[in-house]
Design a protein around this motif. Structure first.
Motif, PDB file in Angstrom:
ATOM      1  N   LYS A 123       0.814  -1.215   0.000  1.00  0.00           N
ATOM      2  CA  LYS A 123       0.000   0.000   0.000  1.00  0.00           C
ATOM      3  C   LYS A 123       0.853   1.273   0.000  1.00  0.00           C
ATOM      4  N   VAL A 124       2.130   1.113   0.333  1.00  0.00           N
ATOM      5  CA  VAL A 124       3.028   2.273   0.377  1.00  0.00           C
ATOM      6  C   VAL A 124       3.976   2.276  -0.815  1.00  0.00           C
ATOM      7  N   PHE A 125       4.538   1.106  -1.120  1.00  0.00           N
ATOM      8  CA  PHE A 125       5.526   1.008  -2.190  1.00  0.00           C
ATOM      9  C   PHE A 125       4.910   0.281  -3.392  1.00  0.00           C
ATOM     10  N   PRO A 126       4.694   0.980  -4.509  1.00  0.00           N
ATOM     11  CA  PRO A 126       4.064   0.381  -5.698  1.00  0.00           C
ATOM     12  C   PRO A 126       4.922  -0.726  -6.290  1.00  0.00           C
ATOM     13  N   ASP A 127       4.272  -1.598  -7.065  1.00  0.00           N
ATOM     14  CA  ASP A 127       4.971  -2.719  -7.690  1.00  0.00           C
ATOM     15  C   ASP A 127       6.086  -2.245  -8.608  1.00  0.00           C
ATOM     16  N   LEU A 128       5.818  -1.170  -9.353  1.00  0.00           N
ATOM     17  CA  LEU A 128       6.838  -0.656 -10.275  1.00  0.00           C
ATOM     18  C   LEU A 128       8.099  -0.251  -9.518  1.00  0.00           C
ATOM     19  N   LEU A 129       7.930   0.428  -8.398  1.00  0.00           N
ATOM     20  CA  LEU A 129       9.079   0.845  -7.588  1.00  0.00           C
ATOM     21  C   LEU A 129       9.830  -0.364  -7.043  1.00  0.00           C
ATOM     22  N   VAL A 130       9.094  -1.384  -6.630  1.00  0.00           N
ATOM     23  CA  VAL A 130       9.725  -2.601  -6.093  1.00  0.00           C
ATOM     24  C   VAL A 130      10.575  -3.277  -7.164  1.00  0.00           C
ATOM     25  N   HIS A 131      10.013  -3.422  -8.373  1.00  0.00           N
ATOM     26  CA  HIS A 131      10.745  -4.088  -9.456  1.00  0.00           C
ATOM     27  C   HIS A 131      11.972  -3.274  -9.877  1.00  0.00           C
ATOM     28  N   MET A 132      11.804  -1.965  -9.947  1.00  0.00           N
ATOM     29  CA  MET A 132      12.926  -1.103 -10.317  1.00  0.00           C
ATOM     30  C   MET A 132      14.013  -1.132  -9.235  1.00  0.00           C
ATOM     31  N   THR A 133      13.598  -1.210  -7.988  1.00  0.00           N
ATOM     32  CA  THR A 133      14.561  -1.298  -6.889  1.00  0.00           C
ATOM     33  C   THR A 133      15.349  -2.599  -6.961  1.00  0.00           C
ATOM     34  N   HIS A 134      14.644  -3.684  -7.281  1.00  0.00           N
ATOM     35  CA  HIS A 134      15.324  -4.982  -7.416  1.00  0.00           C
ATOM     36  C   HIS A 134      16.362  -4.934  -8.537  1.00  0.00           C
ATOM     37  N   SER A 135      15.990  -4.324  -9.666  1.00  0.00           N
ATOM     38  CA  SER A 135      16.935  -4.197 -10.789  1.00  0.00           C
ATOM     39  C   SER A 135      18.129  -3.331 -10.393  1.00  0.00           C
ATOM     40  N   ALA A 136      17.851  -2.269  -9.613  1.00  0.00           N
ATOM     41  CA  ALA A 136      18.924  -1.374  -9.177  1.00  0.00           C
ATOM     42  C   ALA A 136      19.880  -2.074  -8.217  1.00  0.00           C
ATOM     43  N   GLU A 137      19.350  -2.954  -7.385  1.00  0.00           N
ATOM     44  CA  GLU A 137      20.202  -3.706  -6.453  1.00  0.00           C
ATOM     45  C   GLU A 137      21.142  -4.640  -7.207  1.00  0.00           C
ATOM     46  N   VAL A 138      20.637  -5.211  -8.293  1.00  0.00           N
ATOM     47  CA  VAL A 138      21.461  -6.124  -9.086  1.00  0.00           C
ATOM     48  C   VAL A 138      22.551  -5.352  -9.839  1.00  0.00           C
ATOM     49  N   SER A 139      22.173  -4.190 -10.377  1.00  0.00           N
ATOM     50  CA  SER A 139      23.111  -3.416 -11.189  1.00  0.00           C
ATOM     51  C   SER A 139      23.970  -2.463 -10.374  1.00  0.00           C
ATOM     52  N   GLY A 140      23.605  -2.231  -9.102  1.00  0.00           N
ATOM     53  CA  GLY A 140      24.373  -1.327  -8.269  1.00  0.00           C
ATOM     54  C   GLY A 140      24.128   0.140  -8.573  1.00  0.00           C
ATOM     55  N   ARG A 141      22.952   0.480  -9.110  1.00  0.00           N
ATOM     56  CA  ARG A 141      22.615   1.861  -9.477  1.00  0.00           C
ATOM     57  C   ARG A 141      21.403   2.346  -8.688  1.00  0.00           C
ATOM     58  N   LEU A 142      21.365   2.047  -7.398  1.00  0.00           N
ATOM     59  CA  LEU A 142      20.184   2.338  -6.591  1.00  0.00           C
ATOM     60  C   LEU A 142      19.880   3.832  -6.531  1.00  0.00           C
ATOM     61  N   GLU A 143      20.901   4.664  -6.280  1.00  0.00           N
ATOM     62  CA  GLU A 143      20.649   6.107  -6.159  1.00  0.00           C
ATOM     63  C   GLU A 143      20.147   6.699  -7.473  1.00  0.00           C
ATOM     64  N   GLU A 144      20.667   6.210  -8.605  1.00  0.00           N
ATOM     65  CA  GLU A 144      20.242   6.707  -9.910  1.00  0.00           C
ATOM     66  C   GLU A 144      18.802   6.308 -10.206  1.00  0.00           C
ATOM     67  N   VAL A 145      18.475   5.068  -9.888  1.00  0.00           N
ATOM     68  CA  VAL A 145      17.110   4.575 -10.134  1.00  0.00           C
ATOM     69  C   VAL A 145      16.106   5.300  -9.236  1.00  0.00           C
ATOM     70  N   MET A 146      16.464   5.555  -7.984  1.00  0.00           N
ATOM     71  CA  MET A 146      15.566   6.268  -7.079  1.00  0.00           C
ATOM     72  C   MET A 146      15.291   7.682  -7.582  1.00  0.00           C
ATOM     73  N   ASP A 147      16.314   8.311  -8.127  1.00  0.00           N
ATOM     74  CA  ASP A 147      16.134   9.648  -8.677  1.00  0.00           C
ATOM     75  C   ASP A 147      15.218   9.608  -9.899  1.00  0.00           C
ATOM     76  N   GLN A 148      15.386   8.588 -10.719  1.00  0.00           N
ATOM     77  CA  GLN A 148      14.525   8.430 -11.894  1.00  0.00           C
ATOM     78  C   GLN A 148      13.078   8.153 -11.490  1.00  0.00           C
TER      79      GLN A 148
END
Length: 252
Positions: A123-148
């Motif tokens: 209810k707080v974190f949308p599915d899109l954000l969760v999936h993008m966060t998972h991809s960012a964790e794998v690629s090591g670009r978390l701060e860039e993805v969060m900004d996007q």
């Protein structure tokens, strides 16, 4: 002093449930943490009935966007993930987001991945954000993805506000028009009705229709109010269903 129920865990992994008295919810959490407990949940309790108070609160979109932007800034500045989440939890003014971030920080501190911890709070974190966060964790670009993601949700928020602003004017005008029409039918038309009755003669069809509508509104106004309320409630219930919501979006 208020009473709060809590769920926590000791450093040994033992789960605890109980009650604590404190001035505010934040103070209660600080007191529990000072006891070397990992806090999962703290909720206010009804002092009279000794039951949890359930309040339906929703997350403010603007606060959520600010969180994402600040989160990206902190990560980019080299602040640790858990420290960033805890800092933002203390700074936010949104109670829903504060609890969500405190739980998120606790889960991450216990070894869970950020994306996994987010899935526990859909209810707080949308599915899109969760999936993008998972991809960012794998690629090591978390701060860039969060900004996007902050830019993405900010654009959505602006579009939504523009649509709401555009819809406000016709909605207000339509409501005023309906209100004025009902007022004329209930209070003004009956005056002319008495005048026409005293004059005698055959009235035009359109005049008869207006007079009949006036009499109907006067006699069944309670029924009309109930019908409108039922229609509003039914439409809200239907729009919660995906297929009807999709049809509404296509139509609009």
């Amino acid at each position: 002093m208020a009473v709060f129920s809590y769920q926590a865990k000791t450093k040994d992994g033992k789960k605890l449930k109980g009650k604590i008295e404190s001035v505010t919810k934040r103070d209660a959490m600080e007191e529990l943490r000072s006891m070397d407990l990992v806090v999962f949940k703290v909720e206010p309790m009804n002092a009279l009935l000794n039951k949890d108070i359930t309040l339906r609160k929703t997350l403010k979109e603007k606060e959520f966007i600010i969180f994402l932007r600040q989160f990206a800034t902190l990560l980019n500045a080299g602040i640790l993930l858990v420290d960033s989440v805890e800092l933002l939890a203390k700074q936010t003014t949104d109670s829903v987001l504060m609890v969500a971030l405190e739980t998120l920080a606790s889960d991450v501190q216990n070894g869970e991945a950020l994306s996994v911890a987010m899935t526990k709070q859909p209810k707080v974190f949308p599915d899109l954000l969760v999936h993008m966060t998972h991809s960012a964790e794998v690629s090591g670009r978390l701060e860039e993805v969060m900004d996007q993601m902050a830019s993405y949700y900010e654009k959505q928020y602006r579009i939504k506000k523009k649509v709401e602003t555009a819809m406000t004017y016709p909605l207000v005008v339509g409501t005023l028009a309906i209100g004025i029409t009902i007022f004329l039918l209930v209070f003004i038309v009956p005056i002319f009705s008495d005048m026409f009755a005293s004059m005698g003669g055959e009235l035009p069809a359109i005049t008869k229709l207006v007079l009949n509508l006036s009499n109907f509104f006067k006699d069944f106004w309670i029924l009309m109010v109930l019908v409108v309320l039922l229609l509003v409630l039914a439409s809200q219930r239907l729009l919660k269903q995906e297929r009807y919501a999709y049809s509404k979006d296509v139509f609009v």
